[in-house]
Design a protein around this motif. Structure first.
Motif, PDB file in Angstrom:
ATOM      1  N   TRP A 208       0.809  -1.219   0.000  1.00 42.38           N
ATOM      2  CA  TRP A 208       0.000   0.000   0.000  1.00 42.38           C
ATOM      3  C   TRP A 208       0.846   1.274   0.000  1.00 42.38           C
ATOM      4  O   TRP A 208       0.303   2.371   0.139  1.00 42.38           O
ATOM      5  CB  TRP A 208      -0.941  -0.001   1.202  1.00 42.38           C
ATOM      6  N   SER A 209       2.156   1.139  -0.173  1.00 47.92           N
ATOM      7  CA  SER A 209       3.030   2.320  -0.169  1.00 47.92           C
ATOM      8  C   SER A 209       2.785   3.187  -1.389  1.00 47.92           C
ATOM      9  O   SER A 209       2.604   2.669  -2.504  1.00 47.92           O
ATOM     10  CB  SER A 209       4.498   1.896  -0.127  1.00 47.92           C
ATOM     11  N   PRO A 210       2.793   4.513  -1.224  1.00 48.55           N
ATOM     12  CA  PRO A 210       2.597   5.413  -2.374  1.00 48.55           C
ATOM     13  C   PRO A 210       3.861   5.513  -3.221  1.00 48.55           C
ATOM     14  O   PRO A 210       4.958   5.188  -2.788  1.00 48.55           O
ATOM     15  CB  PRO A 210       2.296   6.754  -1.692  1.00 48.55           C
ATOM     16  N   GLY A 211       3.672   5.960  -4.462  1.00 47.56           N
ATOM     17  CA  GLY A 211       4.804   6.253  -5.325  1.00 47.56           C
ATOM     18  C   GLY A 211       5.437   5.061  -6.005  1.00 47.56           C
ATOM     19  O   GLY A 211       6.513   5.193  -6.600  1.00 47.56           O
ATOM     20  N   ARG A 212       4.821   3.881  -5.932  1.00 53.17           N
ATOM     21  CA  ARG A 212       5.362   2.703  -6.599  1.00 53.17           C
ATOM     22  C   ARG A 212       4.493   2.369  -7.809  1.00 53.17           C
ATOM     23  O   ARG A 212       3.269   2.466  -7.757  1.00 53.17           O
ATOM     24  CB  ARG A 212       5.415   1.514  -5.637  1.00 53.17           C
ATOM     25  N   LYS A 213       5.125   1.941  -8.879  1.00 52.47           N
ATOM     26  CA  LYS A 213       4.408   1.719 -10.127  1.00 52.47           C
ATOM     27  C   LYS A 213       3.670   0.389 -10.174  1.00 52.47           C
ATOM     28  O   LYS A 213       2.657   0.265 -10.870  1.00 52.47           O
ATOM     29  CB  LYS A 213       5.380   1.799 -11.303  1.00 52.47           C
ATOM     30  N   PHE A 214       4.181  -0.614  -9.474  1.00 50.94           N
ATOM     31  CA  PHE A 214       3.667  -1.962  -9.707  1.00 50.94           C
ATOM     32  C   PHE A 214       3.113  -2.647  -8.451  1.00 50.94           C
ATOM     33  O   PHE A 214       2.871  -3.849  -8.487  1.00 50.94           O
ATOM     34  CB  PHE A 214       4.767  -2.828 -10.327  1.00 50.94           C
ATOM     35  N   ASN A 215       2.935  -1.918  -7.357  1.00 47.72           N
ATOM     36  CA  ASN A 215       2.368  -2.576  -6.181  1.00 47.72           C
ATOM     37  C   ASN A 215       0.839  -2.529  -6.244  1.00 47.72           C
ATOM     38  O   ASN A 215       0.246  -1.973  -7.180  1.00 47.72           O
ATOM     39  CB  ASN A 215       2.899  -1.963  -4.879  1.00 47.72           C
ATOM     40  N   TYR A 216       0.195  -3.126  -5.241  1.00 47.80           N
ATOM     41  CA  TYR A 216      -1.267  -3.224  -5.264  1.00 47.80           C
ATOM     42  C   TYR A 216      -1.916  -1.843  -5.259  1.00 47.80           C
ATOM     43  O   TYR A 216      -2.923  -1.616  -5.930  1.00 47.80           O
ATOM     44  CB  TYR A 216      -1.761  -4.033  -4.073  1.00 47.80           C
TER      45      TYR A 216
ATOM     46  N   ALA B  91      -0.999   0.976  -6.584  1.00 46.40           N
ATOM     47  CA  ALA B  91      -1.017   1.594  -7.909  1.00 46.40           C
ATOM     48  C   ALA B  91      -2.175   1.057  -8.739  1.00 46.40           C
ATOM     49  O   ALA B  91      -2.857   1.808  -9.445  1.00 46.40           O
ATOM     50  CB  ALA B  91       0.315   1.348  -8.612  1.00 46.40           C
ATOM     51  N   GLN B  92      -2.425  -0.229  -8.642  1.00 46.61           N
ATOM     52  CA  GLN B  92      -3.538  -0.857  -9.358  1.00 46.61           C
ATOM     53  C   GLN B  92      -4.871  -0.391  -8.791  1.00 46.61           C
ATOM     54  O   GLN B  92      -5.809  -0.066  -9.540  1.00 46.61           O
ATOM     55  CB  GLN B  92      -3.406  -2.371  -9.244  1.00 46.61           C
ATOM     56  N   PHE B  93      -4.966  -0.349  -7.468  1.00 43.97           N
ATOM     57  CA  PHE B  93      -6.216   0.016  -6.806  1.00 43.97           C
ATOM     58  C   PHE B  93      -6.637   1.434  -7.169  1.00 43.97           C
ATOM     59  O   PHE B  93      -7.816   1.696  -7.446  1.00 43.97           O
ATOM     60  CB  PHE B  93      -6.054  -0.116  -5.294  1.00 43.97           C
ATOM     61  N   GLU B  94      -5.698   2.367  -7.172  1.00 43.67           N
ATOM     62  CA  GLU B  94      -6.036   3.769  -7.421  1.00 43.67           C
ATOM     63  C   GLU B  94      -6.533   4.012  -8.845  1.00 43.67           C
ATOM     64  O   GLU B  94      -7.184   5.020  -9.114  1.00 43.67           O
ATOM     65  CB  GLU B  94      -4.835   4.656  -7.116  1.00 43.67           C
ATOM     66  N   LYS B  95      -6.238   3.098  -9.748  1.00 43.58           N
ATOM     67  CA  LYS B  95      -6.693   3.216 -11.130  1.00 43.58           C
ATOM     68  C   LYS B  95      -7.989   2.445 -11.363  1.00 43.58           C
ATOM     69  O   LYS B  95      -8.491   2.400 -12.486  1.00 43.58           O
ATOM     70  CB  LYS B  95      -5.621   2.678 -12.077  1.00 43.58           C
ATOM     71  N   GLY B  96      -8.540   1.852 -10.315  1.00 46.55           N
ATOM     72  CA  GLY B  96      -9.662   0.926 -10.472  1.00 46.55           C
ATOM     73  C   GLY B  96     -11.031   1.539 -10.593  1.00 46.55           C
ATOM     74  O   GLY B  96     -12.007   0.820 -10.847  1.00 46.55           O
ATOM     75  N   GLY B  97     -11.162   2.858 -10.387  1.00 44.18           N
ATOM     76  CA  GLY B  97     -12.447   3.514 -10.539  1.00 44.18           C
ATOM     77  C   GLY B  97     -13.546   2.895  -9.684  1.00 44.18           C
ATOM     78  O   GLY B  97     -13.353   2.593  -8.503  1.00 44.18           O
ATOM     79  N   LEU B  98     -14.712   2.672 -10.292  1.00 38.89           N
ATOM     80  CA  LEU B  98     -15.849   2.148  -9.540  1.00 38.89           C
ATOM     81  C   LEU B  98     -15.626   0.722  -9.060  1.00 38.89           C
ATOM     82  O   LEU B  98     -16.221   0.310  -8.062  1.00 38.89           O
ATOM     83  CB  LEU B  98     -17.124   2.223 -10.375  1.00 38.89           C
ATOM     84  N   ASP B  99     -14.783  -0.039  -9.753  1.00 41.66           N
ATOM     85  CA  ASP B  99     -14.485  -1.387  -9.272  1.00 41.66           C
ATOM     86  C   ASP B  99     -13.781  -1.318  -7.907  1.00 41.66           C
ATOM     87  O   ASP B  99     -14.070  -2.122  -7.015  1.00 41.66           O
ATOM     88  CB  ASP B  99     -13.604  -2.139 -10.271  1.00 41.66           C
ATOM     89  N   SER B 100     -12.870  -0.376  -7.748  1.00 41.62           N
ATOM     90  CA  SER B 100     -12.187  -0.215  -6.461  1.00 41.62           C
ATOM     91  C   SER B 100     -13.147   0.323  -5.404  1.00 41.62           C
ATOM     92  O   SER B 100     -13.107  -0.104  -4.244  1.00 41.62           O
ATOM     93  CB  SER B 100     -10.985   0.718  -6.603  1.00 41.62           C
ATOM     94  N   LEU B 101     -14.012   1.244  -5.803  1.00 44.65           N
ATOM     95  CA  LEU B 101     -15.011   1.739  -4.858  1.00 44.65           C
ATOM     96  C   LEU B 101     -15.919   0.609  -4.410  1.00 44.65           C
ATOM     97  O   LEU B 101     -16.283   0.505  -3.230  1.00 44.65           O
ATOM     98  CB  LEU B 101     -15.836   2.858  -5.505  1.00 44.65           C
ATOM     99  N   ARG B 102     -16.295  -0.254  -5.349  1.00 46.55           N
ATOM    100  CA  ARG B 102     -17.118  -1.409  -5.018  1.00 46.55           C
ATOM    101  C   ARG B 102     -16.426  -2.276  -3.959  1.00 46.55           C
ATOM    102  O   ARG B 102     -17.057  -2.735  -3.002  1.00 46.55           O
ATOM    103  CB  ARG B 102     -17.392  -2.238  -6.269  1.00 46.55           C
TER     104      ARG B 102
END
Length: 388
Positions: free
Chosen positions: A216-224, A226-237
């Motif tokens: 969950w560390s910020p500033g990394r390209k390939f950790n979870y 980074a994926q979560f923050e790009k997930g839009g409504l799927d991440s909100l879900r």
């Protein structure tokens, strides 16, 4: 806890069956909520890790020089670390780093445990891995043994550490009272192996928490993250799944209803230390943290930003306020449960302790319904929580 094992399947089912309603918020509105959530998760895991490191130091001091004082210091450090870990359980149940396919949740916090799988118990002095000289105590072996042959065969994690620090609880008005001499050579059989065992599982717990901080560390390209923050409504879900599942299935169901119905101490979450009342409060507080988009750190600073409540308010302010009030009611109800929890569950249906627990269950159940409605309000439909 892994008794239900509904988390991953539930999250997957939601992805398949949910659709976006016309009320769905824009990506621009969702992104700040996801970012703030990730900030909160990272900060909470950081605090948990730092408190676990202090516990590790206290346990190492106890193992180096077992005494009543060093044992009590280790117990105190365990309790303090649990304050932060309990709040992190709001980040579960959607296949994230903690409980995804390779996640460490099962070896961090699985329960209830069969104490005799680890060490001697009343009437069985030769029980457990500690008293089996053929078993080599190291991290890989203990990971392999955790839940091997049954979900109560718990070899690692918070509750295995708890059991070794406190021992079985035969005290109606307090926690277990294991003697520090169990860790002194010549005072108890296999004291050296008991020391080794406690050190290894403490080191493992710290390592697992460290991995979650990195995820969950910020500033990394390939950790979870980074994926979560790009997930839009799927991440909100997934955020809604986490809060709703903890509210109803896990906390109200497995941790409260089961113990209330059985009136059995073995169904208590932290049964060796009598810390269950605090576990319940911190679980409820973790839900509130995510909903409100704020988290109070160990140093007193506050991580705060855009929240789920904010998104719902833009669509249905009355529902957002109702959900906020219901979650606050749950935190207050959980805080009213007395210690020790194993005394609260005893008695007739109208016993004061049982009524306090039932009030908490009722509030958590109602808030899970509110969370479903809140998800619907922001375009996440057909979000039906799995029942315990």
């Amino acid at each position: 806890m892994k008794k239900l094992l509904f988390a991953l399947g539930f999250g997957t089912a939601l992805l398949a069956q949910s659709c976006m309603a016309l009320a769905a918020p824009s990506a621009a509105n969702v992104i700040p909520v996801l970012t703030n959530y990730a900030n909160i998760v990272h900060a909470n895991y950081q605090d948990t890790l730092q408190s676990a490191l202090r516990m590790q130091q206290a346990i190492n001091a106890f193992l180096a020089q077992p005494s009543a004082d060093t044992q009590q210091a280790a117990q105190k450090a365990w309790r303090e670390a649990r304050e932060f870990y309990g709040q992190t359980e709001a980040y579960r149940f959607y296949g994230g780093p903690i409980d995804g396919k390779d996640g460490p949740e099962g070896r961090l916090n699985a329960w209830p445990m069969d104490e005799s799988y680890v060490d001697s118990v009343k009437g069985r002095t030769d029980a457990g891995l500690i008293n089996n000289p053929a078993f080599v105590i190291n991290m890989d072996n203990l990971i392999a043994q955790n839940e091997r042959g049954g979900e109560e065969n718990i070899a690692t994690g918070w509750h295995a550490i708890e059991f070794l620090l406190w021992g079985q609880d035969f005290n109606a008005n307090g926690p277990g009272d294991r003697s520090y001499t169990d860790f002194v050579d010549g005072k108890a059989p296999n004291a050296d192996r008991r020391r080794d065992y406690l050190k290894v599982i403490t080191d493992l717990l710290v390592a697992d928490l460290n991995s979650l901080v990195k995820d969950w560390s910020p500033g990394r390209k390939f950790n979870y993250r980074a994926q979560f923050e790009k997930g839009g409504l799927d991440s909100l879900r997934m955020m809604f799944v986490g809060l709703g599942s903890l509210s109803r299935g896990e906390l109200a169901g497995e941790r409260l209803e089961v113990a209330l119905n059985s009136q059995d101490q073995e169904d208590e979450h932290s049964c060796f230390s009598d810390n269950t009342d605090r576990d319940i409060v911190n679980n409820a507080l973790g839900i509130e943290n995510v909903w409100l988009g704020r988290y109070k750190r160990a140093d007193g600073s506050v991580v705060q930003g855009a929240s789920m409540k904010d998104l719902v308010t833009t669509e249905n302010a009355e529902l957002a306020n109702k959900t906020t009030q219901q979650i606050a009611t749950s935190v207050a109800a959980a805080s009213a449960i007395h210690a020790p929890f194993d005394r609260e569950i005893i008695g007739a249906k109208d016993a004061p302790g049982r009524q306090r627990i039932q009030a908490t269950i009722n509030s958590l159940t109602e808030q899970s319904k509110d969370l479903v409605s809140a998800a619907n309000a922001v375009g996440i439909t057909k979000l039906t929580l799995t029942q315990p």
